[in-house]
Design a protein around this motif. Sequence first.
Motif, PDB file in Angstrom:
ATOM      1  N   ALA A 275      -8.213  -2.829  -9.130  1.00 17.17           N
ATOM      2  CA  ALA A 275      -7.254  -2.149  -9.997  1.00 17.17           C
ATOM      3  C   ALA A 275      -6.768  -0.849  -9.362  1.00 17.17           C
ATOM      4  CB  ALA A 275      -7.880  -1.866 -11.359  1.00 17.17           C
ATOM      5  N   GLY A 276      -7.687  -0.084  -8.808  1.00 16.56           N
ATOM      6  CA  GLY A 276      -7.300   1.169  -8.177  1.00 16.56           C
ATOM      7  C   GLY A 276      -6.552   0.959  -6.872  1.00 16.56           C
ATOM      8  N   LEU A 277      -6.973  -0.033  -6.075  1.00 19.21           N
ATOM      9  CA  LEU A 277      -6.333  -0.291  -4.799  1.00 19.21           C
ATOM     10  C   LEU A 277      -4.890  -0.737  -4.982  1.00 19.21           C
ATOM     11  CD1 LEU A 277      -6.544  -0.510  -1.730  1.00 19.21           C
ATOM     12  CD2 LEU A 277      -7.389  -2.852  -2.019  1.00 19.21           C
ATOM     13  N   GLU A 278      -4.629  -1.586  -5.977  1.00 20.05           N
ATOM     14  CA  GLU A 278      -3.258  -2.032  -6.213  1.00 20.05           C
ATOM     15  C   GLU A 278      -2.339  -0.844  -6.502  1.00 20.05           C
ATOM     16  OE1 GLU A 278      -3.558  -4.917  -9.329  1.00 20.05           O
ATOM     17  OE2 GLU A 278      -3.736  -6.597  -7.904  1.00 20.05           O
ATOM     18  N   HIS A 279      -2.826   0.104  -7.283  1.00 22.20           N
ATOM     19  CA  HIS A 279      -2.027   1.295  -7.582  1.00 22.20           C
ATOM     20  C   HIS A 279      -1.757   2.102  -6.311  1.00 22.20           C
ATOM     21  CE1 HIS A 279      -0.515   4.857  -9.629  1.00 22.20           C
ATOM     22  NE2 HIS A 279      -1.392   5.574  -8.943  1.00 22.20           N
ATOM     23  N   LEU A 280      -2.792   2.307  -5.487  1.00 25.82           N
ATOM     24  CA  LEU A 280      -2.636   3.080  -4.260  1.00 25.82           C
ATOM     25  C   LEU A 280      -1.644   2.417  -3.302  1.00 25.82           C
ATOM     26  CD1 LEU A 280      -6.368   4.088  -3.654  1.00 25.82           C
ATOM     27  CD2 LEU A 280      -4.506   5.611  -4.346  1.00 25.82           C
TER      28      LEU A 280
ATOM     29  N   GLU B 212       0.783   0.308  -4.154  1.00 30.26           N
ATOM     30  CA  GLU B 212       2.123   0.384  -4.725  1.00 30.26           C
ATOM     31  C   GLU B 212       2.747   1.761  -4.503  1.00 30.26           C
ATOM     32  OE1 GLU B 212       1.553  -0.606  -8.792  1.00 30.26           O
ATOM     33  OE2 GLU B 212       1.259  -2.753  -8.421  1.00 30.26           O
ATOM     34  N   ARG B 213       1.922   2.798  -4.509  1.00 31.05           N
ATOM     35  CA  ARG B 213       2.409   4.166  -4.329  1.00 31.05           C
ATOM     36  C   ARG B 213       2.470   4.576  -2.852  1.00 31.05           C
ATOM     37  NH1 ARG B 213       2.148   7.447  -8.923  1.00 31.05           N
ATOM     38  NH2 ARG B 213       3.167   8.962  -7.552  1.00 31.05           N
ATOM     39  N   HIS B 214       2.119   3.634  -1.952  1.00 30.80           N
ATOM     40  CA  HIS B 214       2.101   3.932  -0.510  1.00 30.80           C
ATOM     41  C   HIS B 214       1.304   5.211  -0.240  1.00 30.80           C
ATOM     42  CE1 HIS B 214       5.111   0.813   0.066  1.00 30.80           C
ATOM     43  NE2 HIS B 214       5.818   1.360  -0.919  1.00 30.80           N
ATOM     44  N   ALA B 215       0.047   5.197  -0.704  1.00 31.08           N
ATOM     45  CA  ALA B 215      -0.771   6.406  -0.684  1.00 31.08           C
ATOM     46  C   ALA B 215      -1.009   6.951   0.719  1.00 31.08           C
ATOM     47  CB  ALA B 215      -2.113   6.131  -1.364  1.00 31.08           C
ATOM     48  N   ALA B 216      -0.954   6.086   1.722  1.00 29.92           N
ATOM     49  CA  ALA B 216      -1.180   6.556   3.090  1.00 29.92           C
ATOM     50  C   ALA B 216       0.045   7.228   3.698  1.00 29.92           C
ATOM     51  CB  ALA B 216      -1.610   5.381   3.982  1.00 29.92           C
ATOM     52  N   LEU B 217       1.209   7.069   3.034  1.00 29.28           N
ATOM     53  CA  LEU B 217       2.469   7.529   3.638  1.00 29.28           C
ATOM     54  C   LEU B 217       2.480   9.030   3.954  1.00 29.28           C
ATOM     55  CD1 LEU B 217       5.271   6.816   4.619  1.00 29.28           C
ATOM     56  CD2 LEU B 217       6.110   7.102   2.275  1.00 29.28           C
TER      57      LEU B 217
END
Length: 259
Positions: free
Chosen positions: A229-234, A236-241
């Motif tokens: 659940a948390g990974l899908e959000h990250l 989708e938000r391109h957290a590494a960008l």
Amino acid sequence: MPTIRVIGTGDFSAYLIAALRKGGFKGRFLLSPYNRAKAEKLATVHGCAVALDDTSMLAEADWILLAVRPEQLADLTARLALRPGQLLISAVAGITVAELRAAVRADEIRVVRIMPSSYIETIDEGLVPVFPAFHDVEAVLAAAGKIATFDTEDQFEYAMFGACLSGWMYRFIEALENWFIDHGLTPAQARLIVAGNLAGAAGYALARQDVPLEVVSDGIATEGTYTKAGLEHLLERHAALPWLEALDILERRLLSLKA
């Protein structure tokens, strides 16, 4: 054991000398006297000697460690007369081997660049980037951490950005810690949970270089799990960008210096 003359007695010298002593290096350090208060503190804590002047330092040293800011280099090298057989080890960011040889006006001097991160003072197996590979230097610096050598100077320049990653990571850890503290954990508990899990993931990634990290992640983040659940959000938000964009900023700065 070489006698190492240290020019620059700031934070870099402090954590490198501390790591070397912790790892068992018993060679002699001669510290530059320019900032006598810092030099004397280092000498007291880590068993070093403070040199009287430049002449005595150069006469006694086998290796010269430059640990100063790039803007300080020109003034220092103007009075740095190296003799044949001495080795120059540079921790000056962004200054190439060729530029260092030109600065000291000694093409025959061997030059080795290093850029370990500050955490080597505290943890075992901290990373110590070295270019070019040189057995004698690697053998000494291995007391401070894990040696990483590179085939080209360009590779070394990019590897130096890794030290920046650790500096950024502290703020990332702090932000995550604060979330857990806000939800009832003590600061000590939050530090253990956040830093402990990040260290564990990093350790596993280093130990299992035969396995793609996406495969490891997907094996943990299975359908219905909190991790998924948390990974899908990250994702989708391109957290590494933003992290990648920060590295791009460093690359542009590096390339502008070479232009």
